[in-house]
Scaffold this motif. Sequence first.
Motif, PDB file in Angstrom:
ATOM      1  N   CYS A 190      51.799  87.047 -52.673  1.00  0.00           N
ATOM      2  CA  CYS A 190      51.976  85.650 -52.299  1.00  0.00           C
ATOM      3  C   CYS A 190      51.131  85.306 -51.078  1.00  0.00           C
ATOM      4  N   ASN A 191      50.972  86.247 -50.159  1.00  0.00           N
ATOM      5  CA  ASN A 191      50.127  86.016 -48.992  1.00  0.00           C
ATOM      6  C   ASN A 191      48.659  85.883 -49.363  1.00  0.00           C
ATOM      7  N   VAL A 192      48.288  86.408 -50.521  1.00  0.00           N
ATOM      8  CA  VAL A 192      46.897  86.313 -50.981  1.00  0.00           C
ATOM      9  C   VAL A 192      46.710  85.129 -51.921  1.00  0.00           C
ATOM     10  N   LEU A 193      47.610  84.963 -52.891  1.00  0.00           N
ATOM     11  CA  LEU A 193      47.411  83.993 -53.972  1.00  0.00           C
ATOM     12  C   LEU A 193      48.499  82.927 -54.051  1.00  0.00           C
ATOM     13  N   ARG A 230      39.808  87.279 -44.826  1.00  0.00           N
ATOM     14  CA  ARG A 230      39.132  87.444 -46.116  1.00  0.00           C
ATOM     15  C   ARG A 230      39.551  86.435 -47.182  1.00  0.00           C
ATOM     16  N   HIS A 231      40.276  85.395 -46.799  1.00  0.00           N
ATOM     17  CA  HIS A 231      40.810  84.488 -47.809  1.00  0.00           C
ATOM     18  C   HIS A 231      40.042  83.168 -47.936  1.00  0.00           C
ATOM     19  N   HIS A 232      39.587  82.618 -46.830  1.00  0.00           N
ATOM     20  CA  HIS A 232      39.049  81.250 -46.846  1.00  0.00           C
ATOM     21  C   HIS A 232      37.699  81.113 -46.150  1.00  0.00           C
ATOM     22  N   TYR A 233      36.953  82.183 -46.027  1.00  0.00           N
ATOM     23  CA  TYR A 233      35.624  82.125 -45.394  1.00  0.00           C
ATOM     24  C   TYR A 233      35.679  81.500 -44.001  1.00  0.00           C
ATOM     25  N   THR A 234      36.748  81.740 -43.240  1.00  0.00           N
ATOM     26  CA  THR A 234      36.844  81.127 -41.909  1.00  0.00           C
ATOM     27  C   THR A 234      35.934  81.813 -40.895  1.00  0.00           C
ATOM     28  N   ARG A 284      41.321  85.597 -63.792  1.00  0.00           N
ATOM     29  CA  ARG A 284      40.113  85.886 -63.024  1.00  0.00           C
ATOM     30  C   ARG A 284      40.313  85.680 -61.524  1.00  0.00           C
ATOM     31  N   GLU A 285      41.062  84.638 -61.163  1.00  0.00           N
ATOM     32  CA  GLU A 285      41.236  84.349 -59.735  1.00  0.00           C
ATOM     33  C   GLU A 285      42.003  85.450 -59.010  1.00  0.00           C
ATOM     34  N   ALA A 286      42.801  86.212 -59.744  1.00  0.00           N
ATOM     35  CA  ALA A 286      43.525  87.321 -59.124  1.00  0.00           C
ATOM     36  C   ALA A 286      42.618  88.509 -58.855  1.00  0.00           C
ATOM     37  N   LEU A 287      41.448  88.520 -59.485  1.00  0.00           N
ATOM     38  CA  LEU A 287      40.521  89.645 -59.364  1.00  0.00           C
ATOM     39  C   LEU A 287      39.328  89.317 -58.468  1.00  0.00           C
ATOM     40  N   ASN A 288      39.349  88.143 -57.852  1.00  0.00           N
ATOM     41  CA  ASN A 288      38.234  87.720 -57.016  1.00  0.00           C
ATOM     42  C   ASN A 288      38.787  87.138 -55.723  1.00  0.00           C
ATOM     43  N   THR A 289      39.198  88.015 -54.803  1.00  0.00           N
ATOM     44  CA  THR A 289      39.903  87.552 -53.601  1.00  0.00           C
ATOM     45  C   THR A 289      39.218  87.956 -52.293  1.00  0.00           C
ATOM     46  N   MET A 290      37.997  88.464 -52.367  1.00  0.00           N
ATOM     47  CA  MET A 290      37.284  88.837 -51.140  1.00  0.00           C
ATOM     48  C   MET A 290      36.375  87.689 -50.728  1.00  0.00           C
ATOM     49  N   HIS A 291      36.815  86.914 -49.752  1.00  0.00           N
ATOM     50  CA  HIS A 291      36.087  85.727 -49.319  1.00  0.00           C
ATOM     51  C   HIS A 291      35.788  85.825 -47.820  1.00  0.00           C
ATOM     52  N   ILE A 292      34.921  86.770 -47.465  1.00  0.00           N
ATOM     53  CA  ILE A 292      34.559  87.011 -46.064  1.00  0.00           C
ATOM     54  C   ILE A 292      33.281  86.230 -45.742  1.00  0.00           C
ATOM     55  N   ILE A 316      43.178  93.864 -58.084  1.00  0.00           N
ATOM     56  CA  ILE A 316      44.146  92.782 -58.278  1.00  0.00           C
ATOM     57  C   ILE A 316      44.627  92.321 -56.906  1.00  0.00           C
ATOM     58  N   ALA A 317      44.076  91.199 -56.451  1.00  0.00           N
ATOM     59  CA  ALA A 317      44.421  90.606 -55.152  1.00  0.00           C
ATOM     60  C   ALA A 317      44.083  91.512 -53.973  1.00  0.00           C
ATOM     61  N   GLY A 318      43.283  92.555 -54.205  1.00  0.00           N
ATOM     62  CA  GLY A 318      42.997  93.524 -53.152  1.00  0.00           C
ATOM     63  C   GLY A 318      44.191  94.398 -52.835  1.00  0.00           C
ATOM     64  N   LEU A 319      45.188  94.417 -53.747  1.00  0.00           N
ATOM     65  CA  LEU A 319      46.448  95.115 -53.496  1.00  0.00           C
ATOM     66  C   LEU A 319      46.825  96.115 -54.577  1.00  0.00           C
ATOM     67  N   MET A 320      46.409  95.859 -55.831  1.00  0.00           N
ATOM     68  CA  MET A 320      46.918  96.638 -56.955  1.00  0.00           C
ATOM     69  C   MET A 320      45.807  96.976 -57.938  1.00  0.00           C
ATOM     70  N   ASN A 321      46.122  97.939 -58.805  1.00  0.00           N
ATOM     71  CA  ASN A 321      45.275  98.313 -59.920  1.00  0.00           C
ATOM     72  C   ASN A 321      46.171  98.355 -61.152  1.00  0.00           C
ATOM     73  N   ASP A 322      45.581  98.260 -62.345  1.00  0.00           N
ATOM     74  CA  ASP A 322      46.398  98.295 -63.560  1.00  0.00           C
ATOM     75  C   ASP A 322      46.389  99.668 -64.223  1.00  0.00           C
ATOM     76  N   LYS A 323      46.050 100.699 -63.437  1.00  0.00           N
ATOM     77  CA  LYS A 323      46.084 102.080 -63.947  1.00  0.00           C
ATOM     78  C   LYS A 323      47.525 102.606 -63.909  1.00  0.00           C
ATOM     79  N   SER A 324      47.751 103.712 -64.599  1.00  0.00           N
ATOM     80  CA  SER A 324      49.080 104.322 -64.635  1.00  0.00           C
ATOM     81  C   SER A 324      49.410 104.994 -63.308  1.00  0.00           C
ATOM     82  N   ALA A 325      50.678 105.350 -63.160  1.00  0.00           N
ATOM     83  CA  ALA A 325      51.112 106.036 -61.939  1.00  0.00           C
ATOM     84  C   ALA A 325      50.372 107.354 -61.768  1.00  0.00           C
TER      85      ALA A 325
END
Length: 598
Positions: free
Chosen positions: A122-125, A456-460, A385-393, A529-538
């Motif tokens: 939620c802090n990212v997206l 890294r969220h809003h190009y500030t 797609r927006e969940a996979l593109n969150t690096m806005h430096i 995924i949001a710079g936080l997760m991957n969809d790989k197995s444990a």
Amino acid sequence: MFNMFKNQPLWEVSQSLSAIAMGMQSADIVIRDGKLINVCTKEVIDNIDVAIKNSRIVLVGDADHCIGEDTKVIEANGRYISPGFLDGHIHVESSMMSVSEYAKAVVPHGTIGIYMDPHEICNVLGMDGVNYMIEDGKRTPLKNMVTMPSCVPAVPGFEDSGAFIGPKDVADSMKWDSMVGLGEMMNFPGIINSSDHAHQIVGETLKANKTVTGHWSIPDTGKALSAYIASGVRACHESTSKEEALAKMRLGMYAQFREGSAWHDLVEVAKSITEEDIDTRFAMLVSDDTHPHTLVEKGHMDHIVRRAVEEGIDPITAIQMVSLNCAQAFHMDQDLGSVTPGKCADILIIDNLDDLNVEEVIIDGNLVAKNGKMCIEIEKYEFPREALNTMHIKETITPESFKIETKKEDSAEVRVIEISPLKVNTHERHIKVPVKNGLIQADPSNDVLKAVVFERHHYTGTKAFGFIKGFHIKEGAMASTVAHDAHNLLVIGTNDEDMSIVANALNECGGGMAVAKGGKLIGLLPLPIAGLMNDKSAEEMSKFVENISRAWESIGCDIASPYMTMAGIPLACIPEIRLTNRGLVDCTTFKLVPLEVE
């Protein structure tokens, strides 16, 4: 409250359940001849059968008359019949896995439901991120109860996150079927000082007759704690001592005993039970954060129950703390938390109470896991797609990006954040570090490293500098976009060149964790995924974590779960001092303080 986390509401099937209990109809399943762990009366009862129809428990006792031609009989053969385990506070994102992969990892260990606070994504997206987690969770048998993030950003005015959540957002979310309450209210200063914003957020939850969860991270157990609880906050996972846990339970707050991958609080908070003669109905066990290697090697709530027993808590009491107590805390014990008639058929078959080996897992009357493996397939969720593109430096990161100018000549006294391994709190130290050519340097020989947080969220283009002590790193650098709670890009290191390498590696792969040494990238854990997760197995993520851990070790780090401790460095809602993209935050006075000590 209405509970949508079951196949059928009780009112819809009550007549059928009563008929089956009286022998007028047959059950779908009968578990026969088990030792019932009765969490209602804190006892183990021998020679018990459990009859199930559809998703509900029909009868507990002698079920011979409920068995018909089509009834499936599961022979317990003297094994233990237990209610399924509930995790009353968890951030799934901190497992670094998607909800569906997380479910595959925890369900075979007996976890049938979680109370998820998705405030990381939620802090990212923002609200979209919460919805992505909900949609992912719908594909699993795991009961994915959601608490709406309450503090985005965690500490307004002291950091920049990717979104803002206000009272209207909370009010809207309370209408969602999956929403059962409010995520941890970290803005305790706002609550005890009666700020409109904090109280309106809590108020919207209370209006919806849902549960407010808390985050009381200071040792004050006097009037301030009463002020916090009086606002409606019902549970808190931040106790780190016997006295804190005891004080909360005495005031009617559920004390959630935390035992995660990095925060090991049970050894102290368990004493509130083992050293005092108290009723334990207000005690719960929670994980808060669990990494993939912990899930693979040790388990989930089964592991935490075992740890509670190791600390001297009675096994049945420990199971109450992950079942009935948790369900009651969220006003959901009409459906969850016990093996009793009318409840959801969420049942575990366990071989013994010493090893607590979960052999079979039934959720809503369906066998979903057996002998540590899932029995069903879970559909994969495709994140937008927006969940996979969150690096806005904003800036192009180079070694120059890490230079800290000063007017001092040979040395400068700076504020240093000293971490404590496996603990969430930090300490402020004042230490002299070298100055060369007008630039403040890291001092790895004295375990003092340079740190930078990039928005890294809003190009500030905002960033802030600090110094860190406690990682014992001799060379190289590491970076992470898992940086609570705003999850900006955090870089720590001994030299500017390696710091630049790890920062750019994460910028290119969409976020995650990286380690560099001697001008080369030596470890990378991608979390797109949001710079936080991957969809790989444990299992796959555990290998990633193992590789990144070896990279940490190769640059000299010798503490456990260093990435978790690192992730807490910007966590500006917990004392004593933190570093965000806006600067150093004194988390006792909630003021920004200068890097150099005057």
